[in-house]
Write a protein that holds these residues in place. Structure first.
Motif, PDB file in Angstrom:
ATOM      1  N   ARG A  73       0.854  -1.197   0.000  1.00  0.00           N
ATOM      2  CA  ARG A  73       0.000   0.000   0.000  1.00  0.00           C
ATOM      3  C   ARG A  73       0.877   1.229   0.000  1.00  0.00           C
ATOM      4  O   ARG A  73       2.008   1.189   0.471  1.00  0.00           O
ATOM      5  N   HIS A  95     -13.273 -10.309   1.823  1.00  0.00           N
ATOM      6  CA  HIS A  95     -12.646 -10.245   3.144  1.00  0.00           C
ATOM      7  C   HIS A  95     -13.135  -9.021   3.902  1.00  0.00           C
ATOM      8  O   HIS A  95     -13.586  -8.045   3.304  1.00  0.00           O
ATOM      9  N   GLU A  97     -11.794  -5.946   6.025  1.00  0.00           N
ATOM     10  CA  GLU A  97     -10.483  -5.290   6.071  1.00  0.00           C
ATOM     11  C   GLU A  97      -9.804  -5.475   7.430  1.00  0.00           C
ATOM     12  O   GLU A  97     -10.416  -5.226   8.478  1.00  0.00           O
ATOM     13  N   HIS A 304     -15.588  -7.188   1.265  1.00  0.00           N
ATOM     14  CA  HIS A 304     -15.340  -6.683  -0.083  1.00  0.00           C
ATOM     15  C   HIS A 304     -14.259  -7.505  -0.779  1.00  0.00           C
ATOM     16  O   HIS A 304     -13.489  -8.216  -0.122  1.00  0.00           O
TER      17      HIS A 304
HETATM   18 FE   FE2 Z   1      -9.455  -4.935   1.325  1.00  0.00          FE
END
Ligand code: FE2
Length: 322
Positions: A73, A95, A97, A304
């Motif tokens: 990220r 999943h 988050e 998501h």
């Molecule tokens: Fe995610």
């Protein structure tokens, strides 16, 4: 089977700043409780700076950094991250988050700055729709159980050429914990209450965390299915055949995989993994991203995913607690 717009809330604010402001200030809390997810179309948001401004209305305690994740990220701004840059060839399964860490956010928002040419949807599923597809025996088996998440972060200097080629799958401890020194990584593990050990001649940081599979939703005051039992598990259904068999050729199995999940010290049974896989697939709903879309999720009710895609895709993410 209900379509996305029948299952979740969908509104259009016609590029109006005042409409978006009013909705986020007055209605978002009750709608998130009721639906778990809201897709807002035609927002006046144009970039990550705008997202940060509006995001602070419904995420009062936004996260500053993405620590201890499983894919790379980067921050666009103080509170806005990129969505995962994992190659568009691979689907990321449903999943919640950061469900494998104590700092799992209550809310997560996705803003579409660049809609992908083909695919790249962010499918979602309500946890009720997933558990609704479980057999009674699977539900009984998972209830009251705790899951252990195992993550193995390799050392930047020791990645071989194949691992470098597939670098998003082999996140290094330096990238995951944004530091260069081992004792700094250890300190961040301690802050997140993660059990850690250095393995493979101290080149790999193995991190373990344990959480229940069903947790209490504080606002709804009920148990919800909240975990990454499936997505983090080393199996063909969650990784997909291409990754699973590539791993196999590289000598990567559940004992040395970048991540895996176990229950009661045991590997999950194939029949249970297959039941999870089919339940997730049945519950998943998706929509085509359009520029200016804002998707807001109650991370504890709604999972998501990310579909494969072609072309440029820019989805900005903000998350935290209210
Ligand atoms: Fe995610």
């Amino acid at each position: 089977m209900k379509r996305f717009s029948e299952r979740f809330k969908l509104i259009d604010v016609n590029s109006s700043d005042s409409k978006l402001n009013a909705y986020l200030s007055n209605e978002i809390d009750s709608d998130l409780e009721k639906f778990g997810a809201i897709l807002i179309r035609n927002t006046p948001i144009n970039n990550y700076g705008d997202l940060e401004k509006y995001g602070k209305i419904f995420i009062k305690k936004p996260y500053l950094a993405y620590v201890g994740g499983v894919v790379p990220r980067k921050n666009y701004s103080k509170y806005v991250f990129n969505s995962t840059e994992l190659n568009g060839l691979f689907k990321i399964k449903l999943h919640n988050e950061l469900a494998y860490q104590e700092n799992a956010p209550d809310r997560i928002a996705f803003f579409c700055e660049q809609q992908p040419l083909i695919g790249g949807e962010t499918p979602i599923a309500h946890e009720k729709d997933i558990t609704g597809h479980f057999s009674n025996s699977l539900k009984k088996f998972l209830d009251k159980k705790k899951i252990v998440y195992i993550r193995r972060y390799f050392s930047k200097e020791k990645l071989n050429s194949v691992q470098r080629l597939f670098s998003p799958f082999f996140l290094t401890w330096q990238d995951a914990f944004s530091c260069e020194k081992k004792d700094h990584a250890e300190l961040k593990c301690k802050e997140l209450n993660l059990k850690f050990s250095w393995i493979d001649a101290a080149d790999t940081l193995e991190v373990r965390s344990e959480f229940p599979i069903f947790v209490n939703h504080e606002i709804l005051n009920k148990k919800v299915f909240f975990n990454q039992i499936f997505t983090q598990n080393h199996n063909r259904y969650s990784l997909g055949s291409l990754v699973y068999y590539t791993y196999k050729v590289l000598g990567i199995n559940s004992d040395n995989a970048p991540r895996n999940t176990i229950i009661d010290g045991q590997e999950l049974e194939k029949k249970d993994l297959y039941s999870l896989y089919t339940a997730y697939n049945n519950a998943e709903r998706s929509f085509k991203w359009k520029n200016q879309d804002l998707l807001i999720l109650d991370n504890k009710q709604v999972l998501h995913a990310r579909n494969t895609f072609v072309g440029k895709r820019k989805i900005c993410v903000m998350m935290g607690n209210n």
